[in-house]
Design a protein around this motif. Structure first.
Motif, PDB file in Angstrom:
ATOM      1  N   GLU A 297       0.832  -1.204   0.000  1.00  0.00           N
ATOM      2  CA  GLU A 297       0.000   0.000   0.000  1.00  0.00           C
ATOM      3  C   GLU A 297       0.869   1.257   0.000  1.00  0.00           C
ATOM      4  N   ARG A 300       2.059   1.703  -3.427  1.00  0.00           N
ATOM      5  CA  ARG A 300       0.999   2.220  -4.303  1.00  0.00           C
ATOM      6  C   ARG A 300       0.834   3.721  -4.135  1.00  0.00           C
ATOM      7  N   GLN A 301       0.920   4.189  -2.890  1.00  0.00           N
ATOM      8  CA  GLN A 301       0.794   5.622  -2.631  1.00  0.00           C
ATOM      9  C   GLN A 301       1.938   6.421  -3.251  1.00  0.00           C
TER      10      GLN A 301
END
Length: 312
Positions: A297, A300-301
């Motif tokens: 995550e 992804r950010q």
């Protein structure tokens, strides 16, 4: 210096056999530590989370070297294109980059990096001049001989005590001993300031960057001797030293998402994999990471995609 006496004799003596019993050869491990820190900084990790206890180079010195080499900005943030070139370069070329940028640097300030001292006031010192002058003395020593470190420091105090002090000024630099708060001024403080600086140059950057081997009487004892390494001549000429191992080792991936990256895994690959993983630490054999939902995550950010991890 006594007329007619060999130049080296004024700067100490050769080491006795027992003083060089345990050899601490120069290595290129600074490249591996640099990769670890650059990856951590790129991820925005606190460097307190990175295991550095077994490293031969203090973290703040390494950060200063990365800035000096043009790999980070003034805030300690990695600069993408210089970092890419540095990590993709063969290890020999990379160690030359770090060594040559340090030896010419006006920003890497060995005095201000000395542990146990506190610096106050607006005075400035000239680290490049002091470094150059000390190295000139070192190059006058026999280059194939172990040299006693304490006697060299004492010889420097007698022969060229002002190697870092303009006009022999020992009073305008406000330096305290951190443990007691006592000011270290006047020539009587030479050992704790100027002598400590000379010692730290030899056992610090000149060793970390491959110029000098060190030796001690026994394991765990303080360094007592030094001599140029087999890489020294090449480094001075900014030529990649011979005998540096290539980065050809493979990554081991486990079903639970753990990744083991041996030291001679490509640094550029380790840097990229670190962006998708959580740091688990290192040991003498490998660096350890794990692919986790939180790490993915975070990636992804940052605009990274899972297929990029698969390709890596």
């Amino acid at each position: 210096h006594i007329p007619g006496e060999p130049e080296a004799a004024a700067l100490g003596r050769p080491a006795r056999s027992g003083e060089s019993a345990v050899v601490l050869s120069a290595t290129d491990r600074v490249l591996d530590h640099a990769c670890t820190i650059l990856a951590a900084l790129r991820l925005g990790l606190s460097l307190d989370q990175i295991q550095t206890e077994g490293w031969n180079i203090p973290l703040r010195n390494l950060q200063a070297l990365l800035f000096t080499a043009g790999l980070t900005d003034g805030s300690g943030i990695p600069l993408p294109e210089p970092v890419r070139k540095f990590l993709e370069a063969p290890r020999g070329e990379a160690i030359v980059q770090l060594a040559s940028s340090w030896i010419k640097s006006t920003s890497y300030n060995e005095l201000r990096l000395l542990s146990g001292l506190t610096f106050e006031g607006e005075w400035v010192n000239d680290p490049l001049s002091a470094r150059t002058r000390l190295i000139e003395h070192l190059t006058r020593l026999p280059q194939d001989t172990w040299w006693n470190l304490d006697s060299f420091i004492e010889g420097l105090r007698l022969k060229d005590p002002d190697f870092q002090r303009p006009a022999g000024d020992y009073d305008s630099w406000f330096i305290r001993r951190s443990s007691s708060g006592e000011y270290l001024s006047g020539f009587s403080s030479w050992d704790e300031v100027d002598g400590a600086l000379a010692r730290s140059l030899i056992t610090g950057p000149l060793h970390w960057l491959g110029y000098y081997d060190l030796a001690a009487p026994a394991l765990g004892m303080p360094v007592s001797a030094f001599r140029p390494s087999s890489w020294a001549d090449n480094l001075r000429l900014e030529i990649a030293p011979n005998g540096i191992e290539a980065e050809t080792t493979s990554v081991t991936a486990y079903p639970d998402g753990r990744l083991d990256l041996p030291r001679l895994t490509q640094r550029a690959l380790r840097y990229q994999l670190a962006r998708f993983t959580s740091w688990l630490g290192e040991d003498e054999h490998a660096y350890h990471y794990r692919v986790t939902p939180a790490a993915l995550e975070h990636a992804r950010q940052q605009g990274l995609r899972t297929n990029q991890l698969v390709n890596l």
